[in-house]
Structure formats: C-alpha cells, structure tokens
Scaffold this active site. Structure first.
Site, PDB file in Angstrom:
ATOM      1  N   GLU A  21      -5.920 -10.791  -1.360  1.00 17.52           N
ATOM      2  CA  GLU A  21      -6.733 -10.607  -0.148  1.00 17.52           C
ATOM      3  C   GLU A  21      -8.221 -10.535  -0.500  1.00 17.52           C
ATOM      4  O   GLU A  21      -8.973  -9.727   0.062  1.00 17.52           O
ATOM      5  CB  GLU A  21      -6.317  -9.316   0.582  1.00 17.52           C
ATOM      6  CG  GLU A  21      -4.842  -9.251   0.902  1.00 17.52           C
ATOM      7  CD  GLU A  21      -4.421  -7.998   1.681  1.00 17.52           C
ATOM      8  OE1 GLU A  21      -5.297  -7.277   2.201  1.00 17.52           O
ATOM      9  OE2 GLU A  21      -3.204  -7.737   1.761  1.00 17.52           O
ATOM     10  N   GLU A  52       0.815  -1.228   0.000  1.00 20.79           N
ATOM     11  CA  GLU A  52       0.000   0.000   0.000  1.00 20.79           C
ATOM     12  C   GLU A  52       0.843   1.269   0.000  1.00 20.79           C
ATOM     13  O   GLU A  52       0.635   2.160   0.818  1.00 20.79           O
ATOM     14  CB  GLU A  52      -0.953  -0.007   1.204  1.00 20.79           C
ATOM     15  CG  GLU A  52      -1.855  -1.232   1.228  1.00 20.79           C
ATOM     16  CD  GLU A  52      -2.868  -1.221   2.384  1.00 20.79           C
ATOM     17  OE1 GLU A  52      -2.750  -0.363   3.272  1.00 20.79           O
ATOM     18  OE2 GLU A  52      -3.768  -2.072   2.376  1.00 20.79           O
ATOM     19  N   ASN A  81       2.446  -5.140  -3.192  1.00 17.51           N
ATOM     20  CA  ASN A  81       1.033  -5.468  -2.961  1.00 17.51           C
ATOM     21  C   ASN A  81       0.254  -4.166  -2.734  1.00 17.51           C
ATOM     22  O   ASN A  81       0.759  -3.247  -2.080  1.00 17.51           O
ATOM     23  CB  ASN A  81       0.967  -6.341  -1.690  1.00 17.51           C
ATOM     24  CG  ASN A  81      -0.343  -7.076  -1.498  1.00 17.51           C
ATOM     25  OD1 ASN A  81      -0.804  -7.765  -2.399  1.00 17.51           O
ATOM     26  ND2 ASN A  81      -0.942  -6.948  -0.318  1.00 17.51           N
ATOM     27  N   HIS A  91     -10.149  -6.201  -2.341  1.00 14.51           N
ATOM     28  CA  HIS A  91     -11.239  -6.049  -1.368  1.00 14.51           C
ATOM     29  C   HIS A  91     -12.384  -5.368  -2.116  1.00 14.51           C
ATOM     30  O   HIS A  91     -12.323  -4.172  -2.385  1.00 14.51           O
ATOM     31  CB  HIS A  91     -10.780  -5.209  -0.173  1.00 14.51           C
ATOM     32  CG  HIS A  91      -9.709  -5.883   0.626  1.00 14.51           C
ATOM     33  ND1 HIS A  91      -9.951  -7.023   1.357  1.00 14.51           N
ATOM     34  CD2 HIS A  91      -8.394  -5.593   0.804  1.00 14.51           C
ATOM     35  CE1 HIS A  91      -8.825  -7.407   1.960  1.00 14.51           C
ATOM     36  NE2 HIS A  91      -7.863  -6.558   1.630  1.00 14.51           N
ATOM     37  N   ASP A 126     -11.973 -10.422  -0.837  1.00 18.02           N
ATOM     38  CA  ASP A 126     -13.273 -10.569  -0.188  1.00 18.02           C
ATOM     39  C   ASP A 126     -14.263  -9.693  -0.944  1.00 18.02           C
ATOM     40  O   ASP A 126     -13.862  -8.741  -1.628  1.00 18.02           O
ATOM     41  CB  ASP A 126     -13.272 -10.301   1.331  1.00 18.02           C
ATOM     42  CG  ASP A 126     -12.546  -9.049   1.768  1.00 18.02           C
ATOM     43  OD1 ASP A 126     -12.472  -8.089   0.977  1.00 18.02           O
ATOM     44  OD2 ASP A 126     -12.056  -9.020   2.915  1.00 18.02           O
TER      45      ASP A 126
END
Ligand code: XIL
Length: 336
Positions: free
Chosen positions: A255, A149, A190, A226, A257
């Site tokens: 990651e 990030e 990432n 996400h 979701d």
C-alpha cells in the site's frame, strides 16, 4: 551522417526506451518481479484519465474498499459483491492481477460482527465470510490479504472482536478457510509500520514462523508502507523487508504512499522522488519481494489528506493525473 548527429542519436535511444517504459514493464522486465500495482475501485476508475493511467501503467490492482467486510456483508449472510465484481471484471479485461483486500480486519467491520460474543457464532461468521468471498472470486485473485493489521505497536495482538473472542486461533482459522476456498491464491498477512525493526516486526515474524511450523497455509507477508517523506527509515527499508522474507515467504510492499506536508513545493517533490527510488529499490533489493502496489493512482483520490491532517500528495500522479518527479524516482528504483 555527421558524427555529432550519430552521437545525438545514440544518446537519444536509451531516453526513448525509458520513456516508453511503464511502471509495470519496469518491474516485470528490468527488475524481474511480478507486478507494479495500484489500489483502485470502480468509483475512481469512472474518471477516464485515471482509468487510462491505471490500465497503461499498472499490472495489478487492489480494491481500495470494495472487498472489505462492510462493503461485502453489511448484514449477516447477505453478500453484496457487485462493486468488487466490477473491479475484478475491469482487471480481467485489462489483464491485471488482483490482490484481494481484505478478509479479516478490525476496521470497516459491520457492527453485527463486533457484537458477536459467542465463540461458535463468531467462528461460523468468520468462516462463512472468508469462504464466500474467496470462493466467489476463486481463480481470479493472485493473492488475498487474509488478516490485516492484527498487531499493536508493542507487538501484542490488537484488541478486536476476533482476538478477544477467539484468541490467536482466529488467524489459522481464517487462513485454512481461505485455502480451502481457493487453493491457488497466495494467502498473505498484511500490516503497517513494518518499515523498521521493533516489537511489531518481531511479533509478526514470530507469528508467521509459528503458523508455518503448524502447517497453516500462509504464503506471503504484505508490508503496507504508508511512509512520510524524508523519514530516515526509507533508506533502510530493505532491512526489515529482508527480515520478513527470511521467514521463507514471499513479501510485497502492498500500500505504498509517501506523504508530504501539503502543499508541496518543488524541493519537497524532489525529496519525495528520492524516497520513491529508495522504497521501490528496497523491494528490488530483496529477492523474495514480488511487487509493489501504490495506494491509489492520483493524489486527487488519495486517502492521505482525509486521514493525516496537513499531509497529501503521496502518490506518483498529481491532481491532474500527470506524472510527478516521484514517478521517475520509482522508475529509478527499478533500474529503469
Ligand atoms: C483506506 C482507504 O484508502 C480509504 O478510502 C478508507 O476510507 C479507509 O481505508 N490500511 C489498509 C487499507 O489496509 O485498507 C486502508 O485503506 C489504508 C490503511
């Protein structure tokens, strides 16, 4: 045997095969990739139902919190690796790949790091942190999220102690230290919101190209993914993922979701099923996409409700650790 019973048997065989599949078997078998993984930590694995599903369905594990800077080096040069060790041991016992997460991140960062203002002192602290963690787990980690990030939405570098004190050089520094400590690990950058084209995606790609040109050891790009159920970008997710892969590096959804307004009704869960099919299918559509990791096993342990007020139920297993329609969606995305 009567023709109709033969027909029934013939129809039942694929269904039986499908039901004996697991997420990881579908990803490594049918889809031909490296893993279908999940985030976990010893805490959530202390629930027997969660541990059983984690062991049977997934082929890789990412520590949700236990390898972060605040968990591993809360005070300078005192390393606490027991929880991360326990997760890696679980992974080895259960033959899972491990995605190390994460070495350099502005969040979950101890105050002593943020307080460093001297270039040499921060360089030494960063190198020591990266070297110690990567060496400690060397040989047991498939891939490390080396930097996490580091971009703002407008494509500028995020305001962090690393960027503010060291400038962009902190990135190469971190990758070089990691490569020296474990030459076999794949080293990743990432980030989130790489799900659509825009300045953040472009900035990340341009940094990766610069790093490659400068011979910095970087091997992969992680797109966190996400996502919000129903978002139109989910159907076109393969496009930005392919743009990342066009750097020549491997890519992964790290990651995943897909959150829905909580509580979700049947229609919302059906919509989420389609979204999972599209998101997982995007990885399968991109040849250099090595795997998908969801950000947790069960909705009951997910970070979503705490972070995105009014949302929840973003994962493949519900609060009772039972498969949701989303699970079938992920399977369909892998052609299983
Ligand atoms: C989250 C964890 O899931 C939470 O338990 C924790 O409180 C905060 O961090 N991007 C990342 C992950 O790279 O490390 C974050 O994990 C979610 C967003």
């Amino acid at each position: 045997m009567h023709f109709s019973s033969l027909l029934a048997l013939a129809l039942a065989v694929p269904a039986l095969l499908a039901s004996s599949q697991t997420l990881d078997a579908a990803m490594t078998g049918t889809a031909g990739r490296k893993y279908f993984g999940t985030a976990a930590d010893p805490g959530v694995l202390s629930d027997a139902a969660v541990a059983a599903v984690a062991a049977s369905e997934f082929g890789a594990v990412t520590p949700e919190n236990s390898m972060k800077w605040d968990a591993t080096e809360a005070s300078q040069d005192t390393f606490t690796l027991d929880t991360a060790d326990a997760l890696v041991e679980w992974a080895q016992t259960n033959s899972k790949l491990v995605r190390g997460h994460t070495l350099v991140w502005h969040s979950q960062l101890p105050a002593w790091v943020s307080a460093l203002t001297d270039k040499d002192a921060l360089t030494a602290a960063l190198e020591n942190h990266v070297t110690t963690l990567v060496k400690h787990f060397a040989g047991k980690i498939y891939a490390w999220d080396v930097v996490n990030e580091i971009f703002n939405e407008d494509g500028t570098f995020r305001d962090s102690v690393f960027y503010n004190v060291l400038g962009v050089d902190f990135v190469a520094l971190a990758f070089r230290a990691a490569a020296a400590a474990d030459p076999a690990a794949k080293l990743y950058i990432n980030d989130y919101n790489l799900d659509y084209s825009g300045p953040k995606l472009e900035a990340l790609i341009s940094l990766v190209n610069d790093l490659i040109a400068a011979d910095v050891p970087i091997h992969g790009i992680g797109s966190q993914a996400h996502l919000v159920a129903g978002a139109s970008m989910i159907d076109t997710l393969a496009t930005p993922l392919q743009a990342l892969a066009d750097t020549g590096l491997e890519v992964a959804l790290t990651e995943l979701d897909i959150r829905v307004p909580d509580p979700a009704d049947e229609a919302a869960l059906a919509g989420q099923q389609g979204d999972y099919e599209a998101a997982v299918g995007a990885c399968v559509a991109v040849e250099k996409c090595v795997g998908v990791s969801v950000w947790g096993v069960s909705d009951k342990d997910s970070w979503i409700p705490d972070t995105f007020s009014g949302y929840g139920e973003g994962l493949l297993f519900d609060d009772a650790v039972e498969k949701k329609p989303a699970y079938e969606g992920a399977m369909a995305g892998m052609g299983a």
